[in-house]
Motif scaffolding. Structure first.
Motif, short mmCIF file in Angstrom:
data_model
loop_
_atom_site.label_atom_id
_atom_site.label_comp_id
_atom_site.label_asym_id
_atom_site.label_seq_id
_atom_site.Cartn_x
_atom_site.Cartn_y
_atom_site.Cartn_z
N LYS A 164 47.27 -44.54 34.97
CA LYS A 164 46.20 -44.99 34.67
C LYS A 164 46.06 -44.89 33.08
O LYS A 164 46.57 -43.38 32.40
CB LYS A 164 45.28 -44.88 35.21
N LEU A 165 45.14 -45.82 32.17
CA LEU A 165 45.50 -45.22 31.49
C LEU A 165 44.56 -43.99 30.71
O LEU A 165 44.33 -43.33 29.89
CB LEU A 165 44.16 -46.68 30.81
N THR A 166 43.41 -43.95 32.18
CA THR A 166 43.06 -42.48 31.51
C THR A 166 44.02 -41.49 32.18
O THR A 166 43.58 -39.97 30.97
CB THR A 166 41.44 -42.66 32.89
N ASP A 167 45.12 -41.18 32.98
CA ASP A 167 45.41 -40.58 32.78
C ASP A 167 46.19 -39.88 31.36
O ASP A 167 46.47 -38.58 31.06
CB ASP A 167 46.59 -40.56 33.64
N ILE A 168 46.33 -41.23 30.78
CA ILE A 168 47.66 -40.65 29.55
C ILE A 168 46.43 -40.60 28.23
O ILE A 168 47.04 -39.46 27.94
CB ILE A 168 47.96 -42.34 29.74
N LEU A 169 45.46 -40.99 28.86
CA LEU A 169 44.01 -40.72 26.94
C LEU A 169 44.17 -39.28 27.50
O LEU A 169 44.18 -38.37 26.70
CB LEU A 169 43.30 -40.93 27.16
N PHE A 170 43.67 -38.66 28.91
CA PHE A 170 43.25 -37.11 29.74
C PHE A 170 44.53 -36.08 28.36
O PHE A 170 44.63 -34.98 28.09
CB PHE A 170 43.04 -36.89 30.78
N PHE B 33 47.11 -36.38 26.43
CA PHE B 33 46.89 -36.60 24.92
C PHE B 33 46.15 -35.66 24.30
O PHE B 33 46.24 -34.74 23.41
CB PHE B 33 47.82 -37.86 24.24
N LEU B 34 44.97 -36.05 24.41
CA LEU B 34 43.78 -35.80 24.10
C LEU B 34 43.01 -34.48 24.49
O LEU B 34 42.98 -33.47 23.66
CB LEU B 34 42.64 -36.50 23.92
N TYR B 35 43.81 -33.92 25.38
CA TYR B 35 43.90 -32.42 26.28
C TYR B 35 44.14 -31.51 25.27
O TYR B 35 43.65 -30.26 25.17
CB TYR B 35 43.97 -32.14 27.23
#
Length: 88
Positions: free
Chosen positions: A58-64, A66-68
């Motif tokens: 999911k897109l949220t997994d990718i964002l998490f 990279f953002l973490y």
């Protein structure tokens, strides 16, 4: 600053001799390859491990993912600047 103006006043041949001199303070591009590779190796391992071994769906997994790490680096920089400001 006077060294900068002295360098600008020299003729081109003298500038080239200064830059190509073995005892020059300016490092050549390949002198720090080991340190550069040690910096880039964890980034490469992280990207390979993320997208080949553990592919996020999911897109949220990718964002998490990279953002973490970015958030951790920013927190570290904030702490560093805070500590450096206390030393002055």
């Amino acid at each position: 600053m006077s060294n900068q103006s002295d360098f600008n006043d020299e003729v081109l041949k003298d500038k080239l001799e200064t830059l190509l001199d073995e005892d020059n303070v300016i490092k050549k591009w390949n002198e720090g390859l080991l340190i550069k590779s040690l910096i880039l190796l964890p980034i490469i391992i992280f990207i390979v491990g993320l997208f080949i071994v553990n592919r996020p769906e999911k897109l949220t997994d990718i964002l998490f993912v990279f953002l973490y790490p970015v958030a951790l680096v920013l927190i570290g920089l904030i702490i560093l600047f805070f500590m450096r400001s206390k030393l002055k």
